[in-house]
Design an enzyme around this catalytic site. Structure first.
Site, PDB file in Angstrom:
ATOM      1  N   PHE A  96       0.808  -1.302   0.077  1.00  0.00           N
ATOM      2  CA  PHE A  96      -0.176  -0.046  -0.061  1.00  0.00           C
ATOM      3  C   PHE A  96       0.916   1.436   0.014  1.00  0.00           C
ATOM      4  CE2 PHE A  96      -2.560   2.855   3.086  1.00  0.00           C
ATOM      5  CZ  PHE A  96      -3.130   3.521   2.131  1.00  0.00           C
ATOM      6  N   PRO A  98      22.832 -12.877   4.344  1.00  0.00           N
ATOM      7  CA  PRO A  98      23.792 -11.476   4.425  1.00  0.00           C
ATOM      8  C   PRO A  98      24.564 -11.409   3.056  1.00  0.00           C
ATOM      9  CG  PRO A  98      23.946 -12.424   6.500  1.00  0.00           C
ATOM     10  CD  PRO A  98      23.130 -13.305   5.826  1.00  0.00           C
ATOM     11  N   ASN A 115       9.820  -7.432   9.992  1.00  0.00           N
ATOM     12  CA  ASN A 115       9.695  -5.909  10.706  1.00  0.00           C
ATOM     13  C   ASN A 115      11.064  -5.608  11.375  1.00  0.00           C
ATOM     14  OD1 ASN A 115       7.322  -5.570   9.601  1.00  0.00           O
ATOM     15  ND2 ASN A 115       6.244  -5.870  11.757  1.00  0.00           N
ATOM     16  N   TYR A 146       3.426  -6.337  17.218  1.00  0.00           N
ATOM     17  CA  TYR A 146       3.443  -5.594  15.974  1.00  0.00           C
ATOM     18  C   TYR A 146       4.435  -4.258  16.274  1.00  0.00           C
ATOM     19  CZ  TYR A 146       2.918  -1.971  12.276  1.00  0.00           C
ATOM     20  OH  TYR A 146       2.950  -1.145  11.305  1.00  0.00           O
ATOM     21  N   LYS A 181       8.345  -3.496  15.247  1.00  0.00           N
ATOM     22  CA  LYS A 181       8.556  -2.216  14.437  1.00  0.00           C
ATOM     23  C   LYS A 181       9.637  -1.193  15.189  1.00  0.00           C
ATOM     24  CE  LYS A 181       7.284  -0.697  10.773  1.00  0.00           C
ATOM     25  NZ  LYS A 181       7.800  -0.784   9.724  1.00  0.00           N
TER      26      LYS A 181
END
Length: 305
Positions: free
Chosen positions: A11, A48, A81, A131, A135
């Site tokens: 989005f 990595p 996240n 959540y 974050k």
């Protein structure tokens, strides 16, 4: 300027991609899990060495990380996240240490407000759920990386393309599916949130990409106004031409979001982002909802299911 955009199909990412492509002299390279991505990257799973190799090949002047998930298992949330930004920072140190990194954080990192005091970047962070915690872990990885990096802590984005994972997107789709005489069920809509148009978020990203060094470690991106969540329902009903009280079309007795109960009021302090980037939100919530409704109204029927 070569800009690597991660999470371009989401989005936020779609709007950011459109705005970045409009920058003079910009070459936007999309990276992500989509088969169409120029650089096939999955920050939650890649190694990595593989990421370092991809970054060296891309040779970016700037990297914008819009990749993130808002729900799912603990493994999914922390993988994308938290691990994702940490891995990205480590790889940038090895492959493109002079590139600017613009990472999208979330207002969920703040958690409950201190009364009705706007959330400022230097204020406390106490996320109310996994959540927000995931974050915040990603933000800490970026701000502690030593790179030329800034975290844009985005509040509640709204506008065309809003997904069903967001309340505006879910409610718009439900109202269209219910038809002119239908009724939809939601949770309690009495919380207050700072809604910001997704296109204004994209503008903030573009400014962060091109701003002179150095930038503050974290900048809030919000409207600076707390709005009743019920205003979203009312705005969508008006945009759709529905008449009568909101209670006739929206039943608030359904299961609500635990975060709404834990964080009843939230508003961004936007002083720092205005000072650093010359940015303020331009679009009203009413304009955002009207454009969201127009986009949902024109979606194919199968996209509403």
């Amino acid at each position: 300027m070569r800009i690597l955009l991660l999470g371009a199909t989401g989005f936020l990412g779609q709007h950011v991609a459109e705005r970045l492509r409009a920058l003079p002299g910009a070459l936007v390279l999309e990276g992500g899990r989509s088969p169409r991505a120029a650089l096939p990257l999955d920050l939650s799973a890649t190694y990595p060495d593989r990421l370092i190799s991809a970054l060296r090949g891309a040779a970016p002047d700037a990297v914008v990380n819009c990749a993130g998930v808002v729900g799912g298992s603990a493994l999914a949330l922390t993988g994308v996240n938290a691990r994702g930004p940490a891995l990205l920072c480590e790889a940038l140190h090895a492959a493109a240490p002079d590139a600017r990194l613009v990472h999208l954080g979330s207002a969920a990192e703040y958690g409950p407000a201190d009364g009705h005091r706007p959330a400022a970047e230097a204020g406390p962070v106490r996320p109310a759920g996994l959540y927000g915690a995931s974050k915040l872990a990603g933000t800490l990885a970026v701000t502690g990386s030593g790179l030329d990096a800034v975290v844009l802590r985005v509040f509640n984005p709204v506008g065309p393309g809003a997904p069903a994972a967001s309340l505006p997107g879910r409610l718009a789709g439900a109202l269209r599916a219910a038809g002119p005489d239908g009724r939809v069920k939601t949770g309690d809509l009495s919380a207050y949130r700072d809604f910001v148009d997704v296109r204004d978020v994209a503008e903030a990203v573009a400014r962060a990409v091109t701003a002179p060094r150095p930038l503050p470690a974290v900048l809030n991106v919000g409207s600076g106004t707390a709005r009743l969540v019920r205003d979203v329902a009312e705005g969508l009903l008006r945009a759709g031409g529905f008449t009568g009280p909101v209670g006739e079309r929206v039943d608030e007795q359904g299961d609500g979001s635990p975060r709404s109960a834990a964080v009843p009021w939230q508003q961004a302090d936007t002083t720092a982002v205005t000072r650093s980037l010359g940015w303020t939100a331009r679009r009203s919530l009413e304009e955002s909802l009207a454009d969201l409704w127009a986009e949902v109204r024109d979606r194919p029927e199968e996209c509403l299911r």
